[in-house]
Design a protein around this motif. Sequence first.
Motif, short mmCIF file in Angstrom:
data_model
loop_
_atom_site.label_atom_id
_atom_site.label_comp_id
_atom_site.label_asym_id
_atom_site.label_seq_id
_atom_site.Cartn_x
_atom_site.Cartn_y
_atom_site.Cartn_z
N ASP A 133 0.72 -1.15 -0.09
CA ASP A 133 0.02 -0.11 0.08
C ASP A 133 0.97 1.22 -0.15
O ASP A 133 1.18 1.97 1.19
N ASN A 134 1.37 1.55 -1.25
CA ASN A 134 2.31 2.85 -1.42
C ASN A 134 1.48 4.11 -1.16
O ASN A 134 0.39 4.17 -1.42
N ASN A 135 2.43 5.10 -0.98
CA ASN A 135 1.42 6.51 -0.65
C ASN A 135 1.49 7.25 -2.13
O ASN A 135 2.44 6.84 -2.86
N THR A 136 0.59 7.74 -2.32
CA THR A 136 0.47 8.60 -3.31
C THR A 136 1.41 9.87 -3.49
O THR A 136 1.10 10.79 -2.74
N SER A 137 2.54 9.76 -4.02
CA SER A 137 3.48 10.93 -3.77
C SER A 137 4.52 10.87 -5.10
O SER A 137 4.51 9.49 -5.87
N LYS A 192 9.07 7.52 -7.91
CA LYS A 192 10.46 7.40 -8.23
C LYS A 192 11.26 6.35 -7.49
O LYS A 192 11.72 5.24 -7.85
N PHE A 193 10.93 6.10 -6.03
CA PHE A 193 11.73 5.10 -5.28
C PHE A 193 10.93 3.66 -5.23
O PHE A 193 11.79 2.82 -4.68
N ASN A 194 9.75 3.63 -5.86
CA ASN A 194 9.34 2.29 -6.01
C ASN A 194 10.34 1.52 -6.97
O ASN A 194 10.23 0.39 -6.99
N ILE A 195 10.96 2.34 -8.02
CA ILE A 195 11.89 1.58 -9.04
C ILE A 195 12.90 0.60 -8.23
O ILE A 195 13.03 -0.47 -8.55
N PRO A 196 13.60 1.23 -7.47
CA PRO A 196 14.68 0.60 -6.68
C PRO A 196 14.02 -0.58 -5.78
O PRO A 196 14.83 -1.50 -5.63
N VAL A 197 12.93 -0.48 -5.28
CA VAL A 197 12.20 -1.33 -4.54
C VAL A 197 12.03 -2.83 -5.40
O VAL A 197 12.26 -3.81 -5.12
N ILE A 244 -0.04 1.31 -9.00
CA ILE A 244 0.42 2.32 -10.10
C ILE A 244 -0.88 3.56 -9.67
O ILE A 244 -2.12 3.24 -9.46
N GLY A 245 -0.38 4.84 -9.74
CA GLY A 245 -1.41 5.76 -9.21
C GLY A 245 -1.19 6.15 -7.70
O GLY A 245 -1.62 7.18 -7.46
N GLY A 246 -0.78 5.16 -6.99
CA GLY A 246 -0.69 5.43 -5.40
C GLY A 246 -1.85 4.64 -4.71
O GLY A 246 -2.82 4.93 -5.42
N PHE A 247 -1.65 3.91 -3.81
CA PHE A 247 -2.94 3.41 -3.10
C PHE A 247 -3.41 4.30 -2.18
O PHE A 247 -4.61 4.35 -2.03
N PHE A 248 -2.52 4.79 -1.26
CA PHE A 248 -2.93 5.74 0.13
C PHE A 248 -2.85 6.98 -0.07
O PHE A 248 -1.43 7.38 -0.28
N GLY A 249 -3.92 7.72 -0.04
CA GLY A 249 -3.62 9.23 0.00
C GLY A 249 -4.64 9.89 -1.15
O GLY A 249 -5.66 9.15 -1.64
N PRO A 250 -4.61 10.97 -1.25
CA PRO A 250 -5.65 11.67 -2.20
C PRO A 250 -5.32 11.27 -3.86
O PRO A 250 -4.15 10.52 -4.02
N ALA A 251 -6.32 11.31 -4.62
CA ALA A 251 -6.23 10.95 -5.88
C ALA A 251 -4.58 11.66 -6.59
O ALA A 251 -4.56 12.94 -6.18
#
Length: 829
Positions: free
Chosen positions: A490-494, A499-504, A520-527
Motif C-alpha cells: 500500500d504505497n503512498n500517493t506521491s 521514483k523510489f518504487n523503482i529500486p524497490v 500504479i497511481g498510488g494506493f493511499f492518499g488523495p487522488a
Amino acid sequence: MKVSRKIVNVENHHKYLDIDAGPAKYRIILLNDDIVRIRCIFEAEFKPEASYALVMTAWQDHMDAMLQRERKRVEAIATNYEEHETYILMTTKKLDIKIYKDPFAIEISDKNGNILNSDLKERAYVQDDLGRIYHYSCMEDGDYFYGFGEKAGYLNKQRRRMRMHNVDTIGYDSELTDPLYKHIPFYIKLNSTNKVACGLFYHNSYDSVFDMGCERSGYWHKYSYFCADGGELDVFFIYGPQIKDVVKNYTDLTGKTVFPTKYSLGYMGSTMYYTELDQDADKAVLQFLDKCKEEQIPCDGFFLSSGYTTGQDGKRYVFNWNHDRFENPKGFVEKMQQKGADLAPNIKPGMLTTHPLYKEFDAAGAYIKDEYGEKSQTDRYWGGPASFVDFTNGKGRELWKKHLKKAIVSLGVTSIWNDNNEYEMNNLAAVCHYEGLKQKAGALRPIMPNLMAAMAQEAVLEVDPDIRPYIVSRAGFAGIQRYAQTWAGDNNTSWKSVKFNIPVILGMGLSGVANQGCDIGGFFGPAPEPELFVRWVQNGIFQPRFSIHSCNTDNTVTEPWMYPSYTQYIKSAIQLRYRLIPYLYSLLFEASDEGAPIMRPLVYEFQNDCNAWEESFDFMLGSSLLVANVLEKGAKTRRVYLPAGADWIDWYTKERYAGGQTIEVNVSLSSIPMFIRSGAIIPMSEELMNIHTDAVETLHLLVEPSQEAEFVLYDDDGITNNYKHGKYLKTTVNIDKNNGTKIIFTNKGNYSTPVKTVILELLCQDIAPIQIRLQDRKVPMFLDRREWEAGKTGWYYDMEQKTAKIKYDNLREDHTIHVDFDIKDLISV
C-alpha cells in the motif's frame, strides 16, 4: 556471550565437515562448485533438517515428501581438505575455503586469489546473552550491496541498517520506511576493486537485522553483520563472479519464478472503491471493462478488493460473498470472462472470531495455537480479534483449500489474490504445527505467506489440473517467487513513491523475485494529480505486475480516464505495454527458467561500468532496452547515463549514441525515454488489445544488428500447462556477423503459433542494405512505403528512421535472413 575462538576438533564425514570451535559447532557442506553452506549452532547437536525454503538440497529433509514436486536432491562435493599450519583448506573447482584455526574464521576466495567473503576474526560467529545470533563479515568502503528483498531507498544498501520483518505498512515512504512486506535475508556484494560479485543467503526466518557498515568500531576491521532473534546461523555463500550468476545460483537454491498465465502481463484493473458500494458492485466492475473498451485501453483482468466479503456487520469474512454487491458471483465471473477479463478475488488468512467458519477451523485445530499449544491464538487484525490459519499444519491447509475451492475456484476463478498475509502477531511464542515438529510462531511467521500461496496454487490445480494458476501475494519469504507474483503493498500517493518504487522492484529482482510490481497511481492518499498519474502509468507499464489500484482518502477513485484531457497519454502508454507483450512474455519465461529479473538495474547488465553501480532509477527491461522514465514534476529535460560497453539508439528518433556518456534529452508529457542497446532483439505485437481474445498474427521484430547477439522468443497458449509437455515454441534468434550479417531463426517445440506475418525491422547505422535474401532467395525491394505495405513479401528502407523493414510470411521451419551491406558503385556501372 558466546564466541568461537579456535578449532578444537575436526571430523570429516565425506559429504560434510564438522568442526568444534569452542562454544559453537559448524557443519560445512560444498553443495556444488558455486555454493558453500555453513551451519553454526551454539548447542550440543544439530537439529534435523526441516526447510520450506530450499528446493535444492544434498541431505535428507523433513519436508522432502511435502516438496517432492519442487525439490531436487544433488550430490555434495566430497569434503577433502588440506591441513596447513594456520588453516584448513577446502576447495571446489571455483573456490578456495580457508578455515583459520586460531582465531577461528572462514575466508572464501576465487581461483584468482580475490577474497570474496571474510569473517571478522575473533568476532565471526556470536550468540549474545539474549539468545540472538550474529555473523560478522569484513567489508571495505568500496563494497556495494544489493538485494535484501523488498527494501525502500536507493539500490545500493551500503551504510544501511535494515530489519527483516513482515509488516502491513500502509502509506509507507518508499525512500525511508523499513521494514516493508517481504522478509528475504539475502544480499549480493560487489567488490569495486576486482569487480567480482558474490551473495550470502541466511537460511533463517526469525526476525533479523542487517547492518551494512552503519556500525563502526576502531578496534575492528570495518564490518557488516547479520543478527537474528533465534535459530541457527545457516549461511549459504553463493559465488558469481557476475551478479547474474549469483542470482541464477541463488534461485537454483530457493526456486525460479513461477510461470503464470500470459494475461497476467496485461493491465489488471483494481480499486477498493467499487467493492465498497452498497449494492451493484458487480455492475461497476463490468462497466469498468466496457469503459476500457470504449476508450481503447487494453485490459485483461480485475483484482477484486475484499469488500465483496463484507458481512451484515460490516466486517470482512474470507470466503463469504456479499450478495447485495454481487448478486450472482458465478454469473459475474462468466460475464467477465466473456468480456476477455479474469477475476482475482482478494483473500486473507486471518479469520475474525465472529466469522461464520471460525468454529469449524477452531475445532479442526487449523489455527496457530497459544504458547501452551492448547487454544487457538487470537491477535489484533483488520476488523477485530482474529486467529491465523496455520499453513504448517496439514489440517489447516486442507480445510483452507476446501473452502477456497467451494467459495471461489468452483466459480471458474483461477486467479487468487492473497492479501493482509504478513502474520503480524504480538505473541511470537505462539505454537505452529510445523509438520509435527512444533515451533514458535516467531521462527515461522514469514514462511506462512509462501505456504498460503502454495495452497492457492494447489486448490486451482486440484479443480483443473490443465489450467495455469495465477497467484498474487503481498507478503513472503525467500522462495515466494515459486508460487506467486508479488507487489509492494500500500504505497503512498506521491512523486517520491513513483521514483523510489523503482529500486524497490529492482532489489526484489536481484533477490530472486522477478515478477513484482507496485500499485500504479498510488494506493493511499488523495487522488494523484494529472501529471503524476501520467508519469506513474508511463513507469508502471514496464513493471511485470501492472495494476492501477487505489484506496483514495478524498472519496475519489483512480481510473485510467479520470482526467479526460490526459487520457490520451494513459492510453498511449498502456498500448505500448501491449505492443511489448511478446518481449515481456519471453522475459517471464527466462525468469522461470534462469531466475533472471525482468526489470534489471544497470549494474546487472553492466557490472564493469562503475557509473552503473549506484544507479537506482534508470533500468534495463530485459537485456535490450534501457528505460529512463521522467520522475520529476514539471520536467522539461531528462539526463540519462548510457552505460559503457554498448551503443544506444533512441527509441523514437533512432539517433545513435556511444556508451559511457551522459546525455540530456528534451521531454514533454508524452515522453517515455527509452534507448535500444546495440545487439538488441525485441519482439513486439501489432495492435494487440486483449491477451485473452486477440491472437498475435503479425510479429514485429526490432533488431540492432551491429554485433553478435542472441534472444529466445518464447510462446505457448498462455493459459494451460501444456507447455510442460512440449506444447511451446522457442525461437532462438541469432545475429551472426561471421562473413556478413545474418539473422538466424531456430525453432524448438511443437506449439502451433498464430503468427502469420513477420516484420523484421533492422536498425542500420551508416548504410542501407543493398540486398536482402531469405533462405538464399532474393527479397523484393520497394522504393515506396505504400507498395511495401500492400505487398506480402518485400523490404524497403526508411530514410528518416534509418531502418530496413523486411516483411515475409512466417516460416515454421528454421530459416536465415542474409543482409548485404556492400556499397553499390553506381558510377562505374
